[in-house]
Design a protein around this motif. Structure first.
Motif, PDB file in Angstrom:
ATOM      1  N   ASP A  50      69.367  64.713  22.282  1.00 31.21           N
ATOM      2  CA  ASP A  50      68.337  64.889  21.252  1.00 31.21           C
ATOM      3  C   ASP A  50      68.080  63.617  20.456  1.00 31.21           C
ATOM      4  O   ASP A  50      66.940  63.355  20.039  1.00 31.21           O
ATOM      5  CB  ASP A  50      68.754  66.014  20.291  1.00 31.21           C
ATOM      6  N   HIS A 106      56.791  75.834  13.990  1.00 27.12           N
ATOM      7  CA  HIS A 106      58.223  75.984  14.255  1.00 27.12           C
ATOM      8  C   HIS A 106      58.940  76.695  13.100  1.00 27.12           C
ATOM      9  O   HIS A 106      60.170  76.750  13.081  1.00 27.12           O
ATOM     10  CB  HIS A 106      58.868  74.616  14.482  1.00 27.12           C
ATOM     11  N   GLU A 108      59.268  75.707  10.142  1.00 23.66           N
ATOM     12  CA  GLU A 108      59.971  74.733   9.296  1.00 23.66           C
ATOM     13  C   GLU A 108      59.076  74.411   8.096  1.00 23.66           C
ATOM     14  O   GLU A 108      58.547  73.311   7.949  1.00 23.66           O
ATOM     15  CB  GLU A 108      60.291  73.471  10.088  1.00 23.66           C
ATOM     16  N   SER A 282      63.825  68.347  18.957  1.00 19.66           N
ATOM     17  CA  SER A 282      65.123  67.662  18.937  1.00 19.66           C
ATOM     18  C   SER A 282      65.638  67.404  17.525  1.00 19.66           C
ATOM     19  O   SER A 282      66.654  66.734  17.354  1.00 19.66           O
ATOM     20  CB  SER A 282      65.010  66.320  19.686  1.00 19.66           C
ATOM     21  N   ASP A 284      66.983  69.403  15.198  1.00 23.70           N
ATOM     22  CA  ASP A 284      68.290  69.979  14.874  1.00 23.70           C
ATOM     23  C   ASP A 284      69.427  69.146  15.464  1.00 23.70           C
ATOM     24  O   ASP A 284      70.433  68.868  14.795  1.00 23.70           O
ATOM     25  CB  ASP A 284      68.373  71.418  15.384  1.00 23.70           C
ATOM     26  N   THR A 287      69.764  65.724  13.456  1.00 22.25           N
ATOM     27  CA  THR A 287      70.428  65.819  12.149  1.00 22.25           C
ATOM     28  C   THR A 287      71.914  66.121  12.293  1.00 22.25           C
ATOM     29  O   THR A 287      72.737  65.621  11.528  1.00 22.25           O
ATOM     30  CB  THR A 287      69.749  66.903  11.297  1.00 22.25           C
ATOM     31  N   GLU A 288      72.262  66.940  13.281  1.00 23.77           N
ATOM     32  CA  GLU A 288      73.673  67.271  13.482  1.00 23.77           C
ATOM     33  C   GLU A 288      74.451  66.076  14.005  1.00 23.77           C
ATOM     34  O   GLU A 288      75.586  65.815  13.567  1.00 23.77           O
ATOM     35  CB  GLU A 288      73.793  68.441  14.461  1.00 23.77           C
ATOM     36  N   THR A 293      70.307  65.068   6.703  1.00 23.40           N
ATOM     37  CA  THR A 293      69.605  66.321   6.434  1.00 23.40           C
ATOM     38  C   THR A 293      68.181  66.272   6.964  1.00 23.40           C
ATOM     39  O   THR A 293      67.597  65.198   7.159  1.00 23.40           O
ATOM     40  CB  THR A 293      69.573  66.607   4.927  1.00 23.40           C
ATOM     41  N   LYS A 294      67.608  67.449   7.183  1.00 23.24           N
ATOM     42  CA  LYS A 294      66.206  67.524   7.584  1.00 23.24           C
ATOM     43  C   LYS A 294      65.296  66.993   6.479  1.00 23.24           C
ATOM     44  O   LYS A 294      64.236  66.425   6.757  1.00 23.24           O
ATOM     45  CB  LYS A 294      65.835  68.968   7.921  1.00 23.24           C
TER      46      LYS A 294
END
Length: 407
Positions: A50, A106, A108, A282, A284, A287-288, A293-294
């Protein structure tokens, strides 16, 4: 007197066209990143990590947004200020509009809101900071057109107030249940309807009734040329004006070029949508993997990508001491986001059945309000030094760091 005014108007028009030719040269280096467009499709098809997909799609958005900006300028050069203003209003923030729509699709919604706030902050602090520094690198102090600045500053405050009010009015409500959400949605939809009316009035004001306020802006060299024309006889004035107008006619794009520009607008818009889709898919994983953070991605990263071509253009204009032109572009972009793109997203969310509203994260509303007040205070000075630009950049850096370390 009429000959001198005509000479000033044609000189200004020719001056702005010289700036646009210079800006297109700066786009060549940005367009080298177009290689990232096919790479986005390749990495997505190969199901790469991602982080790789998001990085490549992020870089692909930069040259595509530059192509949209350049193509809209070509259309404006062909049909003049009125059509050009409408085209730039429609396509000037295409990236933000497309990214916002995909974020809403999405589900969001907070990401979509953060992108809008981030774009305003990027224009307000980052782009304008570099603009002032570039303009003052050869001159200790630069001045701007006070009438234009006063009008644009007032509109910025109106837009900021409309965006901040929902959060301010309902921040202390304890019961944030279903009725609260309905109230916020109703208030937001009514507010954006008013904002769209303000925006249409602004466009009408800018391109029809008071267009001379935005076109009759000259730098020191232009003033020297006008004075030189005024010191000669009427024949010399007319001949100089005719030569410049002839040069303008030579610069007018042909219908074939306009057709290509429209094709570029449509193609680039579609590709921006596809690249943004892959980026959102991609997000998520990004950020992980990076531990961010988003909110940081939406507030800082995405606006930098979408505003990179605008930053290049504004800095190029500022280096040529076209400070009025540059600041008008910056503030115009801010007003497009606040008065047009964001209201459109609320309406589109309504049509899609998504509760897109103007109830932002409280920290973002505070940051937005303080940034707008700061910029308005600086704009009222009307005389800028490099210290003003450094101050804008430092404030933007502080905001970026705050959201980078926020969990």
């Amino acid at each position: 007197m009429s000959g001198r005014i005509a000479g000033a108007q044609s000189s200004t028009s020719f001056s702005l066209r010289r700036v646009r030719r210079l800006l297109r040269k700066h786009l060549l280096s940005v367009n080298l990143l177009l290689i990232c467009v096919p790479l986005t499709f390749i990495t997505a098809a190969l199901r790469c990590h991602d982080v790789v997909i998001s990085l490549v799609s992020f870089l692909a958005i930069i040259p595509l947004s530059a192509l949209v900006s350049d193509a809209s300028d070509t259309v404006g050069d062909r049909w003049g200020a009125i059509i050009g203003g409408l085209v730039n209003a429609t396509f000037g923030n295409t990236v933000e509009l497309i990214v916002g729509i995909l974020a809403i699709s999405h589900n969001e919604l907070r990401v979509a809101q953060s992108i809008m706030i981030g774009s305003i902050l990027s224009d307000t602090l980052l782009v304008q900071g570099f603009c002032i520094i570039a303009a003052t690198r050869t001159k200790g102090v630069v001045a701007v057109n006070s009438s234009v600045v006063d009008m644009l500053s007032s509109l910025m405050l109106v837009a900021a107030m409309a965006l901040v009010l929902p959060t301010a009015l309902y921040a202390n409500v304890i019961d944030k249940g279903r009725n609260f959400e309905k109230t916020i949605l109703s208030y937001s939809r009514a507010t954006v309807a008013v904002l769209l009316i303000v925006y249409m009035s602004y466009i009408y004001f800018q391109v029809i009734t008071h267009s001379e306020m935005f076109t009759e802006v000259t730098d020191d060299d232009d003033h020297d040329d006008i004075q030189h024309l005024g010191s000669t006889d009427g024949t010399s004035q007319r001949s100089g004006s005719d030569c410049e107008m002839a040069s303008d006619d030579d610069d007018t794009p042909s219908m074939r070029q306009v057709g290509i520009a429209f094709a570029v607008l449509i193609t680039s818009g579609i590709l921006i949508g596809v690249c943004t889709h892959y980026f959102m898919e991609s997000l998520d994983g990004l950020t992980e993997a990076l531990g961010i953070t988003k909110a940081f991605v939406a507030l800082i990263i995405i606006p930098i990508a979408s505003n990179a071509p605008e930053l290049s253009q504004v800095v190029a204009a500022a280096k040529k001491q076209k400070v009025d032109f540059a600041i008008t572009v910056i503030v115009g972009s801010i007003l497009q986001i606040a008065l047009f793109v964001l209201p459109c997203l609320v309406m589109i969310g309504w049509a899609m059945g998504r509760p897109m509203d103007l109830y932002f994260d409280s920290s973002q509303t505070y940051v937005l309000l303080f940034a707008v007040i700061l910029v308005n205070q600086v704009l009222q000075d009307r005389h800028y030094t490099y210290l003003h630009g450094v101050m804008f950049l430092c404030v933007y850096a502080i905001i970026s760091v705050a959201y980078f370390i926020r969990h």
